[in-house]
Design a protein around this motif. Structure first.
Motif, PDB file in Angstrom:
ATOM      1  N   GLN A 171      29.624  41.377  48.810  1.00 16.93           N
ATOM      2  CA  GLN A 171      30.464  42.171  49.716  1.00 16.93           C
ATOM      3  C   GLN A 171      31.769  41.432  50.025  1.00 16.93           C
ATOM      4  O   GLN A 171      32.856  42.043  50.028  1.00 16.93           O
ATOM      5  N   GLN A 172      31.673  40.152  50.293  1.00 14.78           N
ATOM      6  CA  GLN A 172      32.872  39.368  50.563  1.00 14.78           C
ATOM      7  C   GLN A 172      33.809  39.372  49.355  1.00 14.78           C
ATOM      8  O   GLN A 172      35.032  39.484  49.503  1.00 14.78           O
ATOM      9  N   ALA A 173      33.228  39.250  48.172  1.00 13.66           N
ATOM     10  CA  ALA A 173      34.042  39.279  46.950  1.00 13.66           C
ATOM     11  C   ALA A 173      34.690  40.650  46.770  1.00 13.66           C
ATOM     12  O   ALA A 173      35.864  40.748  46.379  1.00 13.66           O
ATOM     13  N   PHE A 174      33.947  41.700  47.070  1.00 12.96           N
ATOM     14  CA  PHE A 174      34.503  43.056  46.947  1.00 12.96           C
ATOM     15  C   PHE A 174      35.675  43.247  47.897  1.00 12.96           C
ATOM     16  O   PHE A 174      36.739  43.755  47.502  1.00 12.96           O
ATOM     17  N   ASP A 175      35.502  42.845  49.135  1.00 21.46           N
ATOM     18  CA  ASP A 175      36.567  43.022  50.127  1.00 21.46           C
ATOM     19  C   ASP A 175      37.831  42.263  49.720  1.00 21.46           C
ATOM     20  O   ASP A 175      38.953  42.727  49.970  1.00 21.46           O
ATOM     21  N   ARG A 176      37.642  41.124  49.086  1.00 25.11           N
ATOM     22  CA  ARG A 176      38.775  40.297  48.671  1.00 25.11           C
ATOM     23  C   ARG A 176      39.445  40.828  47.401  1.00 25.11           C
ATOM     24  O   ARG A 176      40.678  40.858  47.282  1.00 25.11           O
ATOM     25  N   LEU A 177      38.638  41.258  46.430  1.00 27.84           N
ATOM     26  CA  LEU A 177      39.153  41.580  45.091  1.00 27.84           C
ATOM     27  C   LEU A 177      39.533  43.040  44.880  1.00 27.84           C
ATOM     28  O   LEU A 177      40.387  43.344  44.037  1.00 27.84           O
ATOM     29  N   PHE A 178      38.899  43.947  45.618  1.00 27.72           N
ATOM     30  CA  PHE A 178      39.077  45.367  45.311  1.00 27.72           C
ATOM     31  C   PHE A 178      40.534  45.831  45.382  1.00 27.72           C
ATOM     32  O   PHE A 178      40.990  46.562  44.492  1.00 27.72           O
ATOM     33  N   PRO A 179      41.317  45.426  46.395  1.00 28.24           N
ATOM     34  CA  PRO A 179      42.723  45.865  46.385  1.00 28.24           C
ATOM     35  C   PRO A 179      43.465  45.414  45.128  1.00 28.24           C
ATOM     36  O   PRO A 179      44.303  46.145  44.588  1.00 28.24           O
ATOM     37  N   TYR A 180      43.152  44.214  44.637  1.00 28.79           N
ATOM     38  CA  TYR A 180      43.805  43.710  43.430  1.00 28.79           C
ATOM     39  C   TYR A 180      43.316  44.442  42.188  1.00 28.79           C
ATOM     40  O   TYR A 180      44.072  44.612  41.219  1.00 28.79           O
ATOM     41  N   ALA A 181      42.067  44.886  42.211  1.00 27.32           N
ATOM     42  CA  ALA A 181      41.554  45.653  41.072  1.00 27.32           C
ATOM     43  C   ALA A 181      42.310  46.962  40.904  1.00 27.32           C
ATOM     44  O   ALA A 181      42.504  47.450  39.787  1.00 27.32           O
ATOM     45  N   LEU A 182      42.768  47.529  41.990  1.00 26.22           N
ATOM     46  CA  LEU A 182      43.536  48.774  41.913  1.00 26.22           C
ATOM     47  C   LEU A 182      44.863  48.589  41.182  1.00 26.22           C
ATOM     48  O   LEU A 182      45.434  49.551  40.664  1.00 26.22           O
ATOM     49  N   THR A 183      45.351  47.354  41.110  1.00 23.88           N
ATOM     50  CA  THR A 183      46.609  47.113  40.396  1.00 23.88           C
ATOM     51  C   THR A 183      46.465  47.301  38.896  1.00 23.88           C
ATOM     52  O   THR A 183      47.473  47.405  38.186  1.00 23.88           O
ATOM     53  N   LEU A 184      45.245  47.325  38.391  1.00 23.91           N
ATOM     54  CA  LEU A 184      45.025  47.581  36.969  1.00 23.91           C
ATOM     55  C   LEU A 184      45.648  48.904  36.553  1.00 23.91           C
ATOM     56  O   LEU A 184      46.040  49.087  35.390  1.00 23.91           O
ATOM     57  N   PHE A 185      45.758  49.827  37.480  1.00 25.46           N
ATOM     58  CA  PHE A 185      46.203  51.187  37.171  1.00 25.46           C
ATOM     59  C   PHE A 185      47.644  51.447  37.599  1.00 25.46           C
ATOM     60  O   PHE A 185      48.090  52.587  37.604  1.00 25.46           O
ATOM     61  N   GLU A 186      48.359  50.402  37.956  1.00 23.84           N
ATOM     62  CA  GLU A 186      49.744  50.568  38.375  1.00 23.84           C
ATOM     63  C   GLU A 186      50.603  51.004  37.183  1.00 23.84           C
ATOM     64  O   GLU A 186      50.710  50.289  36.189  1.00 23.84           O
ATOM     65  N   PRO A 187      51.201  52.182  37.235  1.00 23.74           N
ATOM     66  CA  PRO A 187      51.996  52.655  36.098  1.00 23.74           C
ATOM     67  C   PRO A 187      53.381  52.014  36.077  1.00 23.74           C
ATOM     68  O   PRO A 187      53.817  51.426  37.061  1.00 23.74           O
ATOM     69  N   SER A 188      54.036  52.144  34.948  1.00 28.05           N
ATOM     70  CA  SER A 188      55.406  51.654  34.825  1.00 28.05           C
ATOM     71  C   SER A 188      56.344  52.841  34.685  1.00 28.05           C
ATOM     72  O   SER A 188      55.922  53.994  34.632  1.00 28.05           O
ATOM     73  N   GLU A 189      57.593  52.543  34.581  1.00 31.51           N
ATOM     74  CA  GLU A 189      58.587  53.599  34.399  1.00 31.51           C
ATOM     75  C   GLU A 189      58.431  54.300  33.045  1.00 31.51           C
ATOM     76  O   GLU A 189      58.983  55.375  32.835  1.00 31.51           O
ATOM     77  N   HIS A 190      57.666  53.701  32.132  1.00 33.36           N
ATOM     78  CA  HIS A 190      57.490  54.281  30.803  1.00 33.36           C
ATOM     79  C   HIS A 190      56.152  55.000  30.646  1.00 33.36           C
ATOM     80  O   HIS A 190      55.776  55.376  29.537  1.00 33.36           O
ATOM     81  N   GLU A 191      55.437  55.187  31.758  1.00 33.22           N
ATOM     82  CA  GLU A 191      54.110  55.802  31.690  1.00 33.22           C
ATOM     83  C   GLU A 191      54.143  57.176  31.036  1.00 33.22           C
ATOM     84  O   GLU A 191      53.287  57.507  30.193  1.00 33.22           O
ATOM     85  N   ALA A 192      55.116  58.003  31.382  1.00 28.03           N
ATOM     86  CA  ALA A 192      55.186  59.347  30.798  1.00 28.03           C
ATOM     87  C   ALA A 192      55.382  59.278  29.292  1.00 28.03           C
ATOM     88  O   ALA A 192      54.762  60.042  28.536  1.00 28.03           O
ATOM     89  N   ASP A 193      56.214  58.353  28.815  1.00 27.44           N
ATOM     90  CA  ASP A 193      56.438  58.201  27.373  1.00 27.44           C
ATOM     91  C   ASP A 193      55.169  57.736  26.669  1.00 27.44           C
ATOM     92  O   ASP A 193      54.863  58.201  25.569  1.00 27.44           O
ATOM     93  N   ILE A 194      54.449  56.816  27.301  1.00 25.23           N
ATOM     94  CA  ILE A 194      53.223  56.288  26.697  1.00 25.23           C
ATOM     95  C   ILE A 194      52.229  57.406  26.427  1.00 25.23           C
ATOM     96  O   ILE A 194      51.623  57.479  25.352  1.00 25.23           O
ATOM     97  N   VAL A 195      52.074  58.308  27.388  1.00 24.56           N
ATOM     98  CA  VAL A 195      51.128  59.414  27.240  1.00 24.56           C
ATOM     99  C   VAL A 195      51.688  60.482  26.308  1.00 24.56           C
ATOM    100  O   VAL A 195      50.980  60.994  25.437  1.00 24.56           O
ATOM    101  N   GLU A 196      52.953  60.811  26.479  1.00 26.54           N
ATOM    102  CA  GLU A 196      53.554  61.857  25.653  1.00 26.54           C
ATOM    103  C   GLU A 196      53.555  61.480  24.177  1.00 26.54           C
ATOM    104  O   GLU A 196      53.322  62.328  23.308  1.00 26.54           O
ATOM    105  N   LEU A 197      53.779  60.205  23.876  1.00 23.51           N
ATOM    106  CA  LEU A 197      53.783  59.745  22.484  1.00 23.51           C
ATOM    107  C   LEU A 197      52.373  59.521  21.952  1.00 23.51           C
ATOM    108  O   LEU A 197      52.192  59.312  20.749  1.00 23.51           O
ATOM    109  N   GLY A 198      51.389  59.509  22.838  1.00 24.61           N
ATOM    110  CA  GLY A 198      50.005  59.332  22.404  1.00 24.61           C
ATOM    111  C   GLY A 198      49.600  57.894  22.183  1.00 24.61           C
ATOM    112  O   GLY A 198      48.577  57.631  21.557  1.00 24.61           O
ATOM    113  N   VAL A 199      50.377  56.941  22.689  1.00 24.42           N
ATOM    114  CA  VAL A 199      49.969  55.528  22.577  1.00 24.42           C
ATOM    115  C   VAL A 199      48.643  55.334  23.312  1.00 24.42           C
ATOM    116  O   VAL A 199      47.746  54.644  22.842  1.00 24.42           O
TER     117      VAL A 199
END
Length: 280
Positions: A171-199
């Protein structure tokens, strides 16, 4: 509508190369930095079996990073430029993987691995159908090894949460790490191109939703207190890593893994692994 297959590296236009490079840099940097943190556990894990397991997982992650960095060499860079001589602010890994593992806290390493490996499973599935053949063709080997990593994390979490002291540690590890785990999904300015091009065949937002649907119910089933709704999720930390913004813990780790290269004045470091394209 089926997406058009992208050409080889030499024929990509600037927009296509940017989209391909961004996806691969994130994958390679995540794997490499996570492996660096895993090596801190060697000969310190709680059992001989777990010591061997974490060493094997670290080796796998280095190997996966090598597969992805090799694809970036298609665009003219060489391994020293991609790792050993690259400015620390150019790395695009999630800050989840750069955080120090609290000394002696096995729950930290196991939970971190579970959160990352579940993300990676979903991400690799979205790459399996990539319109970029050079990327798509390397996914299956990585998926095979990542299945073991995910099983390892799930089994250890069940074991750790089997009693109150262990569950409190997780539980302590979850409370500490979970907010940082959400950064895995942080998109960039090129996210739309990545999906549109099918990368990548799915937006990061969709992968995030699926990840939450998998991880939170599993962790809740182990007796952990986890968010139950979107509005209960923590805010992202100030540093996500995805835009070159890192925590204060990143530069010391960077200095450590580049130390030998710099101290010995190497011009051509030993490669992480053999270039898969050179295997006969």
């Amino acid at each position: 509508m089926a997406l058009s297959e992208l050409p080889g590296p030499a024929e990509l236009d600037a927009e296509q190369q940017q989209a391909v490079s961004e996806v691969i840099f994130r994958m390679a940097d995540d794997e490499f930095v996570l492996a660096e943190r895993y090596t801190e556990w060697q000969v310190r894990a709680p059992t001989l079996e777990s010591d061997l397991a974490i060493a094997n997982i670290a080796q796998d992650e280095y190997g996966h990073a090598r597969l992805w960095y090799d694809l970036l060499e298609d665009f003219g860079a060489e391994e020293p430029e991609l790792i050993w001589e690259r400015p620390p602010s150019d790395f695009r890994h999630s800050t989840l993987v750069e955080l120090p593992i609290i000394e002696g806290d096995w729950a930290d390493s196991i939970l971190r691995g579970y959160l990352f490996d579940t993300y990676e499973k979903l991400h690799l599935e979205s790459i399996h159908g990539s319109a970029y053949p050079r990327l798509r063709d390397r996914v299956e080997k990585v998926q095979m090894e990542e299945r073991y990593h995910l099983e390892h994390g799930q089994n250890w979490l069940e074991r750790l949460c089997d009693d109150e002291p262990g569950r409190e540690k997780v539980q302590q590890a979850f409370d500490r790490l979970f907010p940082y785990a959400l950064t895995l999904f942080e998109p960039s300015e090129h996210e739309a191109d990545i999906v549109e091009l099918g990368v990548r065949t799915e937006p990061l937002a969709d992968l995030r939703a699926r990840w939450l649907e998998i991880t939170l119910p599993f962790l809740s089933s182990l007796g952990l207190s986890v968010p139950e709704a979107e509005d209960e999720l923590p805010e992202l930390p100030a540093e996500t890593g995805r835009h070159g913004d890192h925590t204060a813990d990143w530069e010391p780790l960077y200095e450590e893994f580049t130390h030998t290269y710099r101290t010995l004045g190497l011009s051509t470091p030993t490669k992480l692994l053999k270039d898969p394209d050179d295997v006969k």
